[in-house]
Design a protein around this motif. Structure first.
Motif, PDB file in Angstrom:
ATOM      1  N   GLY A 129       0.809  -1.222   0.000  1.00 18.92           N
ATOM      2  CA  GLY A 129       0.000   0.000   0.000  1.00 18.92           C
ATOM      3  C   GLY A 129       0.836   1.262   0.000  1.00 18.92           C
TER       4      GLY A 129
ATOM      5  N   THR B 254       2.287   1.678  -3.427  1.00 19.74           N
ATOM      6  CA  THR B 254       1.267   2.194  -4.340  1.00 19.74           C
ATOM      7  C   THR B 254       1.082   3.694  -4.153  1.00 19.74           C
TER       8      THR B 254
ATOM      9  N   GLY C 166       4.335  -2.618  -5.580  1.00 22.10           N
ATOM     10  CA  GLY C 166       3.320  -1.594  -5.331  1.00 22.10           C
ATOM     11  C   GLY C 166       3.688  -0.265  -5.959  1.00 22.10           C
TER      12      GLY C 166
ATOM     13  N   LEU D  51      -3.866   7.391   0.393  1.00 21.73           N
ATOM     14  CA  LEU D  51      -3.548   5.988   0.121  1.00 21.73           C
ATOM     15  C   LEU D  51      -2.561   5.436   1.140  1.00 21.73           C
TER      16      LEU D  51
ATOM     17  N   ALA E 128      -3.225   2.386   3.864  1.00 17.42           N
ATOM     18  CA  ALA E 128      -2.378   1.194   3.895  1.00 17.42           C
ATOM     19  C   ALA E 128      -2.166   0.689   5.317  1.00 17.42           C
TER      20      ALA E 128
ATOM     21  N   GLY F 194      -3.854  -2.482   1.851  1.00 17.31           N
ATOM     22  CA  GLY F 194      -2.756  -2.332   0.892  1.00 17.31           C
ATOM     23  C   GLY F 194      -2.925  -3.247  -0.309  1.00 17.31           C
TER      24      GLY F 194
ATOM     25  N   GLU G 152      -5.611  -1.687  -2.506  1.00 19.23           N
ATOM     26  CA  GLU G 152      -5.100  -0.537  -3.255  1.00 19.23           C
ATOM     27  C   GLU G 152      -4.319  -0.987  -4.489  1.00 19.23           C
TER      28      GLU G 152
END
Length: 139
Positions: free
Chosen positions: A12, A15, A62, A98, A102, A108, A111
């Motif tokens: 996460g 990302t 990620g 985001l 997470a 996570g 996402e």
């Protein structure tokens, strides 16, 4: 909680970092490539700081997924007239959200799946620039 939590956390956060780098660097084609590479490297570094090689791998994956998906979204916004500063601020706020999400167990993973799916969906629905208005013009 276990390894599944820390792996999801690294995924996460990676990302979120991918979205951040895409928002900051996606104004040029070279910037898009740089965003993906930097996000992968930074996500891997953060994953390694979280625990060990599994989190390193998850953070790198990620980062690449988040940047690749966000590049599609941000470049589409640029094509439709978005400004660099405005998009950077909006995407930075999204990336912070985001990263916060997470911390929730399992989020996570969600996402890392949802952001690329959103990018694919948006890419399919993007039309050329105001194609319908050209049909109204009489030469």
């Amino acid at each position: 909680m276990g390894d599944w939590y820390t792996i999801g956390l690294a995924l996460g956060v990676g990302t979120a970092l991918g979205a951040l780098f895409a928002g900051l660097l996606s104004s040029t084609p070279a910037g898009r490539v740089a965003a993906i590479v930097l996000a992968g490297a930074t996500g891997a570094a953060v994953g390694y700081l979280i625990d060990d090689w599994t989190e390193l791998l998850a953070g790198g994956i990620g980062g690449v997924l988040g940047a690749a998906a966000s590049v599609v979204i941000v470049s589409g916004a640029f094509r439709r007239g978005g400004t660099r500063t405005g998009l950077a601020l909006i995407v930075a706020a999204l990336a912070a959200g985001l990263a916060g999400l997470a911390l929730i167990p399992g989020a996570g993973y969600l996402e890392a799946v949802a952001l690329p799916l959103l990018a694919v969906r948006l890419r399919r629905t993007q039309a050329d620039r105001y194609a319908g208005l050209r049909s109204l013009a009489r030469d």
